[in-house]
Design a protein around this motif. Sequence first.
Motif, PDB file in Angstrom:
ATOM      1  N   SER A 239       0.822  -1.208   0.000  1.00 16.63           N
ATOM      2  CA  SER A 239       0.000   0.000   0.000  1.00 16.63           C
ATOM      3  C   SER A 239       0.856   1.258   0.000  1.00 16.63           C
ATOM      4  N   LEU A 240       1.950   1.238   0.755  1.00 17.05           N
ATOM      5  CA  LEU A 240       2.841   2.398   0.795  1.00 17.05           C
ATOM      6  C   LEU A 240       3.446   2.666  -0.581  1.00 17.05           C
ATOM      7  N   LEU A 241       3.837   1.608  -1.262  1.00 21.73           N
ATOM      8  CA  LEU A 241       4.405   1.766  -2.603  1.00 21.73           C
ATOM      9  C   LEU A 241       3.337   2.220  -3.595  1.00 21.73           C
ATOM     10  N   TRP A 242       2.096   1.753  -3.394  1.00 19.59           N
ATOM     11  CA  TRP A 242       0.979   2.197  -4.234  1.00 19.59           C
ATOM     12  C   TRP A 242       0.751   3.701  -4.057  1.00 19.59           C
ATOM     13  N   ILE A 243       0.750   4.175  -2.819  1.00 18.61           N
ATOM     14  CA  ILE A 243       0.572   5.613  -2.554  1.00 18.61           C
ATOM     15  C   ILE A 243       1.705   6.408  -3.194  1.00 18.61           C
ATOM     16  N   LYS A 244       2.932   5.932  -3.032  1.00 22.79           N
ATOM     17  CA  LYS A 244       4.092   6.602  -3.636  1.00 22.79           C
ATOM     18  C   LYS A 244       3.883   6.799  -5.137  1.00 22.79           C
ATOM     19  N   ASP A 245       3.434   5.748  -5.811  1.00 29.56           N
ATOM     20  CA  ASP A 245       3.239   5.821  -7.259  1.00 29.56           C
ATOM     21  C   ASP A 245       2.071   6.737  -7.624  1.00 29.56           C
ATOM     22  N   ARG A 246       0.977   6.654  -6.861  1.00 30.99           N
ATOM     23  CA  ARG A 246      -0.178   7.498  -7.149  1.00 30.99           C
ATOM     24  C   ARG A 246       0.169   8.977  -7.060  1.00 30.99           C
ATOM     25  N   VAL A 247       0.895   9.347  -6.027  1.00 34.80           N
ATOM     26  CA  VAL A 247       1.282  10.758  -5.865  1.00 34.80           C
ATOM     27  C   VAL A 247       2.226  11.174  -6.981  1.00 34.80           C
ATOM     28  N   MET A 248       3.159  10.297  -7.324  1.00 35.20           N
ATOM     29  CA  MET A 248       4.124  10.634  -8.368  1.00 35.20           C
ATOM     30  C   MET A 248       3.438  10.845  -9.711  1.00 35.20           C
ATOM     31  N   GLN A 249       2.363  10.100  -9.952  1.00 35.90           N
ATOM     32  CA  GLN A 249       1.656  10.183 -11.237  1.00 35.90           C
ATOM     33  C   GLN A 249       0.661  11.335 -11.308  1.00 35.90           C
ATOM     34  N   ASN A 250       0.361  11.950 -10.175  1.00 38.86           N
ATOM     35  CA  ASN A 250      -0.642  13.019 -10.137  1.00 38.86           C
ATOM     36  C   ASN A 250       0.040  14.390 -10.184  1.00 38.86           C
ATOM     37  N   PRO A 251      -0.105  15.142 -11.261  1.00 40.39           N
ATOM     38  CA  PRO A 251       0.576  16.437 -11.384  1.00 40.39           C
ATOM     39  C   PRO A 251       0.097  17.478 -10.365  1.00 40.39           C
ATOM     40  N   LYS A 252      -1.069  17.247  -9.761  1.00 40.76           N
ATOM     41  CA  LYS A 252      -1.600  18.202  -8.786  1.00 40.76           C
ATOM     42  C   LYS A 252      -1.016  17.992  -7.386  1.00 40.76           C
ATOM     43  N   MET A 253      -0.327  16.877  -7.193  1.00 44.38           N
ATOM     44  CA  MET A 253       0.272  16.577  -5.889  1.00 44.38           C
ATOM     45  C   MET A 253       1.776  16.802  -5.968  1.00 44.38           C
ATOM     46  N   ASP A 254       2.292  17.685  -5.134  1.00 44.07           N
ATOM     47  CA  ASP A 254       3.722  17.980  -5.199  1.00 44.07           C
ATOM     48  C   ASP A 254       4.502  17.472  -3.989  1.00 44.07           C
ATOM     49  N   TYR A 255       3.813  16.795  -3.051  1.00 43.09           N
ATOM     50  CA  TYR A 255       4.529  16.234  -1.908  1.00 43.09           C
ATOM     51  C   TYR A 255       3.861  14.947  -1.449  1.00 43.09           C
ATOM     52  N   LEU A 256       4.622  14.172  -0.713  1.00 43.01           N
ATOM     53  CA  LEU A 256       4.161  12.947  -0.081  1.00 43.01           C
ATOM     54  C   LEU A 256       4.512  13.062   1.396  1.00 43.01           C
ATOM     55  N   GLU A 257       3.518  12.862   2.280  1.00 42.35           N
ATOM     56  CA  GLU A 257       3.791  13.024   3.710  1.00 42.35           C
ATOM     57  C   GLU A 257       3.565  11.729   4.481  1.00 42.35           C
ATOM     58  N   PHE A 258       4.621  11.283   5.102  1.00 44.95           N
ATOM     59  CA  PHE A 258       4.688  10.078   5.918  1.00 44.95           C
ATOM     60  C   PHE A 258       4.447  10.458   7.372  1.00 44.95           C
ATOM     61  N   MET A 259       3.788   9.571   8.134  1.00 44.36           N
ATOM     62  CA  MET A 259       3.680   9.828   9.571  1.00 44.36           C
ATOM     63  C   MET A 259       3.833   8.526  10.364  1.00 44.36           C
ATOM     64  N   LEU A 260       4.352   8.697  11.576  1.00 49.23           N
ATOM     65  CA  LEU A 260       4.502   7.606  12.516  1.00 49.23           C
ATOM     66  C   LEU A 260       4.667   8.222  13.899  1.00 49.23           C
ATOM     67  N   HIS A 261       4.442   7.437  14.945  1.00 53.81           N
ATOM     68  CA  HIS A 261       4.714   7.894  16.299  1.00 53.81           C
ATOM     69  C   HIS A 261       6.101   7.416  16.717  1.00 53.81           C
ATOM     70  N   SER A 262       6.785   8.221  17.506  1.00 54.32           N
ATOM     71  CA  SER A 262       8.110   7.801  17.979  1.00 54.32           C
ATOM     72  C   SER A 262       8.021   6.507  18.772  1.00 54.32           C
ATOM     73  N   SER A 263       6.919   6.314  19.486  1.00 54.47           N
ATOM     74  CA  SER A 263       6.761   5.091  20.285  1.00 54.47           C
ATOM     75  C   SER A 263       6.580   3.858  19.415  1.00 54.47           C
ATOM     76  N   GLU A 264       6.272   4.043  18.135  1.00 54.76           N
ATOM     77  CA  GLU A 264       6.148   2.913  17.224  1.00 54.76           C
ATOM     78  C   GLU A 264       7.507   2.469  16.691  1.00 54.76           C
ATOM     79  N   LEU A 265       8.571   3.098  17.166  1.00 55.83           N
ATOM     80  CA  LEU A 265       9.923   2.715  16.789  1.00 55.83           C
ATOM     81  C   LEU A 265      10.579   1.849  17.859  1.00 55.83           C
ATOM     82  N   THR A 266       9.812   1.511  18.882  1.00 56.84           N
ATOM     83  CA  THR A 266      10.311   0.684  19.990  1.00 56.84           C
ATOM     84  C   THR A 266       9.335  -0.459  20.257  1.00 56.84           C
ATOM     85  N   ALA A 267       9.851  -1.653  20.386  1.00 54.77           N
ATOM     86  CA  ALA A 267       9.000  -2.815  20.648  1.00 54.77           C
ATOM     87  C   ALA A 267       8.308  -2.691  22.003  1.00 54.77           C
TER      88      ALA A 267
END
Length: 312
Positions: A239-267
Motif C-alpha cells: 500500500s505504501l508503494l501504491w501511494i508513492k506511485d499514485r502521488v508521483m503520477q498526479n501532477p496536482k500533488m507535489d509532496y508525499l507526507e509520511f507519519m509515525l509515532h516515535s513510540s512505534e519505533l520501539t517494541a
Amino acid sequence: MKKSFIITIDTEGDDLWRNKITRYGLKPITTENAQNIERFQILCEKYHFIPTYLVNYEMSNAEPFVELAKAALQSRTAEIGMHMHAWNCPPVIHLPYNPKGTHSYIGEYDTKLQWNKMKYLTNHLEDVFQIKMTSHRSGRWYLDEFGVKCLKKLGYIADCTVTPGVSWTNCIGNKQYGTDYSKDKYRGSYMLSAKNIHRQGNSGIYEIPPTILPRYSRRKFMLTKKMEWMRPDGTNLESLLWIKDRVMQNPKMDYLEFMLHSSELTAGTNPTFKTRQSINKLYHDLEILFEELEKDYTGISVSEYVKTKYCT
C-alpha cells in the motif's frame, strides 16, 4: 522533476493509546522510546530525508531524544515542531473525571487555558532546542478555529493536523468527540481559513495534511473504499508503494507526507509493533520504501516545504 517527501514523527511518550487518566490523576508516562529514535534518524540520513519531529511535553524532557535532536538540528538533518497533548501539558488542570472518557482534547478547555497551554509548550520547546517553533500537529488530530488563531499569534507557519477523508468522531476525549474530516478531500497543501478549518482561507497558517488517499476495490459486485495512509504498520508495504506511485503520477500533488509515532519505533511501547521481530520487519519495509522514494522524491522538512513553496 522530483517531488517533496515529508516525514512527520509524533514524538511522544510510551503507549499513549492506553488511557493515562484516572479518578485520582494521571498515571506516570514513560519515555523509553526516546532511546531508540536514533536508528530511525540514521536511516533517514542514509537516504537524505529530513524528519520533522513534532514534540510533546514529556519528550522535550527526555534527555536521549533532546541530545539527538540538538545534534540533528546542528547538522540540519531534522526539524523540531510542536505536538501538544492538552491533558498532560502544563498548566495541568484536570477536567471532571468521566469513567467513560479518555485523554482530553484541547478544545474541551476554556480558551484562556488553551492559549496558556499552547504558549507554555511553544516557549518551553524554544528554550530547550534554541530555535523558533514554526510547525505543529495537534494532539489526537484535533483542530479548531481558535487553535489556528493561537498558532498564528505564536508565530507558526505550518500545521499538519487535518486528516482528509478520516473522522475521529468515534474517539472520545473527556466528554467531547474528535474532529470530523471525512468530507475534507485530499488537495495537497493550502492556507487554512481562520473561520472554518475545513476550508481554504487567509489565516496565515498553511495546512500540510499527511498523505491519505482513497483506494477502491471490487468484491462480490460491491465497490468498497479504504483510506490508505502513508503510515507503515508492518503489513502494508504494498500500500505504501501504491501511494508513492499514485502521488508521483498526479501532477496536482507535489509532496508525499509520511507519519509515525516515535513510540512505534520501539517494541512494546505501542499496540502495533510489540516485538523486536516486528520492529525489524518495520525497518526492513522502511529500507525498501525509502530506497524507492529516493529515486523520485527529495527530502524536506515541514517548515522548509512551506518556505520553499509559499515564501520565496
